[in-house]
Design a protein around this motif. Sequence first.
Motif, PDB file in Angstrom:
ATOM      1  N   PHE A   1       0.842  -1.214   0.000  1.00 55.76           N
ATOM      2  CA  PHE A   1       0.000   0.000   0.000  1.00 55.76           C
ATOM      3  C   PHE A   1       0.873   1.259   0.000  1.00 55.76           C
ATOM      4  N   GLU A   2       1.926   1.231   0.803  1.00 53.43           N
ATOM      5  CA  GLU A   2       2.762   2.439   0.918  1.00 53.43           C
ATOM      6  C   GLU A   2       3.559   2.694  -0.363  1.00 53.43           C
ATOM      7  N   GLU A   3       4.062   1.606  -0.967  1.00 47.96           N
ATOM      8  CA  GLU A   3       4.766   1.765  -2.242  1.00 47.96           C
ATOM      9  C   GLU A   3       3.868   2.447  -3.280  1.00 47.96           C
ATOM     10  N   LEU A   4       2.562   2.110  -3.211  1.00 46.34           N
ATOM     11  CA  LEU A   4       1.618   2.619  -4.214  1.00 46.34           C
ATOM     12  C   LEU A   4       0.929   3.911  -3.780  1.00 46.34           C
ATOM     13  N   ASN A   5       1.261   4.364  -2.569  1.00 50.25           N
ATOM     14  CA  ASN A   5       0.648   5.601  -2.060  1.00 50.25           C
ATOM     15  C   ASN A   5      -0.886   5.490  -1.993  1.00 50.25           C
ATOM     16  N   ILE A   6      -1.347   4.295  -1.628  1.00 55.11           N
ATOM     17  CA  ILE A   6      -2.783   4.002  -1.636  1.00 55.11           C
ATOM     18  C   ILE A   6      -3.564   4.869  -0.661  1.00 55.11           C
ATOM     19  N   ALA A   7      -2.973   5.155   0.507  1.00 56.08           N
ATOM     20  CA  ALA A   7      -3.696   5.966   1.492  1.00 56.08           C
ATOM     21  C   ALA A   7      -4.039   7.324   0.894  1.00 56.08           C
ATOM     22  N   ASN A   8      -3.099   7.880   0.135  1.00 56.58           N
ATOM     23  CA  ASN A   8      -3.366   9.182  -0.488  1.00 56.58           C
ATOM     24  C   ASN A   8      -4.432   9.106  -1.567  1.00 56.58           C
ATOM     25  N   LEU A   9      -4.366   8.035  -2.374  1.00 58.34           N
ATOM     26  CA  LEU A   9      -5.397   7.858  -3.400  1.00 58.34           C
ATOM     27  C   LEU A   9      -6.776   7.747  -2.751  1.00 58.34           C
ATOM     28  N   ALA A  10      -6.818   7.035  -1.636  1.00 60.43           N
ATOM     29  CA  ALA A  10      -8.095   6.870  -0.930  1.00 60.43           C
ATOM     30  C   ALA A  10      -8.562   8.202  -0.354  1.00 60.43           C
ATOM     31  N   LEU A  11      -7.620   8.963   0.208  1.00 62.31           N
ATOM     32  CA  LEU A  11      -7.975  10.281   0.751  1.00 62.31           C
ATOM     33  C   LEU A  11      -8.483  11.212  -0.346  1.00 62.31           C
ATOM     34  N   GLN A  12      -7.825  11.140  -1.514  1.00 64.12           N
ATOM     35  CA  GLN A  12      -8.282  11.969  -2.638  1.00 64.12           C
ATOM     36  C   GLN A  12      -9.718  11.637  -3.026  1.00 64.12           C
ATOM     37  N   LYS A  13      -9.992  10.338  -3.142  1.00 61.25           N
ATOM     38  CA  LYS A  13     -11.348   9.912  -3.524  1.00 61.25           C
ATOM     39  C   LYS A  13     -12.349  10.317  -2.444  1.00 61.25           C
ATOM     40  N   ARG A  14     -11.945  10.113  -1.192  1.00 61.11           N
ATOM     41  CA  ARG A  14     -12.816  10.506  -0.084  1.00 61.11           C
ATOM     42  C   ARG A  14     -13.157  11.988  -0.181  1.00 61.11           C
ATOM     43  N   ASP A  15     -12.123  12.814  -0.402  1.00 58.00           N
ATOM     44  CA  ASP A  15     -12.335  14.270  -0.412  1.00 58.00           C
ATOM     45  C   ASP A  15     -13.164  14.715  -1.612  1.00 58.00           C
ATOM     46  N   GLU A  16     -12.929  14.060  -2.745  1.00 61.13           N
ATOM     47  CA  GLU A  16     -13.709  14.385  -3.945  1.00 61.13           C
ATOM     48  C   GLU A  16     -15.207  14.143  -3.682  1.00 61.13           C
TER      49      GLU A  16
END
Lengths: 322, 322
Positions: free
Chosen positions: B273-288
């Motif tokens: 997950f960290e290699e792929l920066n998944i937490a950020n992708l999820a946060l982006q989708k959440r915020d959108e």
Amino acid sequence: MENYLRLIDEALLQPQFPGEPRSLYYPAEYMMSLGGKRIRPVLVLMGCDLFGGDISKALQPALAVEVFHNFSLVHDDLMDNAALRRGKETVHTRWGRDIAILSGDVMLVHAYELLAKAEGKVLPQILSVFNELAKRVCEGQQLDMDFQQRNDVTEKDYLKMIGLKTAALLGGSFKIGALIAEANPEDAAKIYDFGYGLGTAFQLHDDILDTFGDEETFGKKIGGDIIENKKTYLTIKALEVGTAEQVTELEHLYNLINPLPPEEKIKRVKKVFEELNIANLALQKRDEIYNNSIQKLESIAATTEKKNILLAFAEGLMQRVK
Amino acid sequence: MENYLRLIDEALLQPQFPGEPRSLYYPAEYMMSLGGKRIRPVLVLMGCDLFGGDISKALQPALAVEVFHNFSLVHDDLMDNAALRRGKETVHTRWGRDIAILSGDVMLVHAYELLAKAEGKVLPQILSVFNELAKRVCEGQQLDMDFQQRNDVTEKDYLKMIGLKTAALLGGSFKIGALIAEANPEDAAKIYDFGYGLGTAFQLHDDILDTFGDEETFGKKIGGDIIENKKTYLTIKALEVGTAEQVTELEHLYNLINPLPPEEKIKRVKKVFEELNIANLALQKRDEIYNNSIQKLESIAATTEKKNILLAFAEGLMQRVK
């Protein structure tokens, strides 16, 4: 009578549920397709017609009652670990526990959707009747399960249990139809009582048939209740009126860790029932309750001609041999 | 906000269910007593208040939504074989499968009883909203179970599933409150969309917290979803954007017949997950999704002052760390 049933059968030819998710709705469609006598929705139409209502307005609420009944069968079959329903696999046997729970749940919701198609002016009343009967059916199933663990169930307890589990739904079906026809509250209460009595008598009739019916005409194996150790009116009455010796014999037969071969067990239980004339006691109770319910029907303010349709239906139920 | 919650908590101090049969109703009372954030009934009151409705008229329908939510938890916990709920034994763990099924059923019926206490003039509308959301919750639970067996679940599939399972109930709660206040259909649709978006963002937030939250502030073990092989937004997104090697690593970790020790498994999944920066992708989708929902809120015809109460609530949900 056939007219009512034809309307119900036609309506049930339409798919009841959305297509997706199929894993949720297909088992619900399957359950609805297994057939059955469709007694409850017919009662809704009859209750409406008795009071001169427009039965096209009662059709969706009638289906609601049938969908509700089938929801309760899906969950009861799971709780009872029943493998077959109307000769076909039960939902949980075919698709497993989780699907049986969730498809049942969505059937219950769907029953409310169908009910909500009633006219707004009668909706609060029929929703209230439906909620009440739905609770009673759950309570009855709970008492039925509780009774299987108890050895002190009285005749009164038993009549209360079948009242909740079976009779309330029959009474409530009539009442919903009556309310759609805008019957007055007094007559709506009377037709509920008629249906409740009829439902109770019907269950006693079923108890008798399961042990004393004719296998050919009954259409299934005689003695199923005995094999499953079900506490029916017959067992409860026998435990109440039997001698110490007869009670010991019954308790012995029902509590064996390694049960006797089915035919042997049925034979010995029936022997006690016959010594005590239990079938006759059950018939007497059935007839007493049935006759009281017919008096309720007679007291309703409706034409004799229309009441005779309900009377003929009730007589038919009591004469049914399968 | 605290005012709404106090009203709900006071109402929930009263016993919700009849005393008998205790074996049926006590587990239902127990479930209701386990607490929780009572978000959904608060939304009903908020939705009503936003449009200037009398919130005392929304109180029973608000309880209906909370009882419905708890019904769904009783059945979901059984289907998921979950031993604990809010740190206490689940109903099926304490009383067994059959009680969990039947007490859940009677809770669903009771939810309809509470809903039926709404005024007759709004009842058809709120019953229709409630039926719709109840079906969606069942459909969402079914999709969730289906997804556990599938390896081709897309981000779109996942968002649809959490929309049905979680967000529809939040949107529907707001809408029921709005309809009790006799909001116009357009505003009622907008507050549904606001709640739906908020519910979706909330679930994504929950997915992130479960893997990347702080154990102390989160209040429970981090990594529960990973241990249970749950397909969350994080896993689905990682399978979508990962390299062949990373996808193989995840599939390997999730499909081991003998799973790795928990800490080891969590560490290796999080590494991908960290290699792929998944937490950020999820946060982006959440915020959108969150920002879109706030736009819906802003477009509602109500005073800014009242809308700010809902905005503060929404902000609070997104900042929650447990």
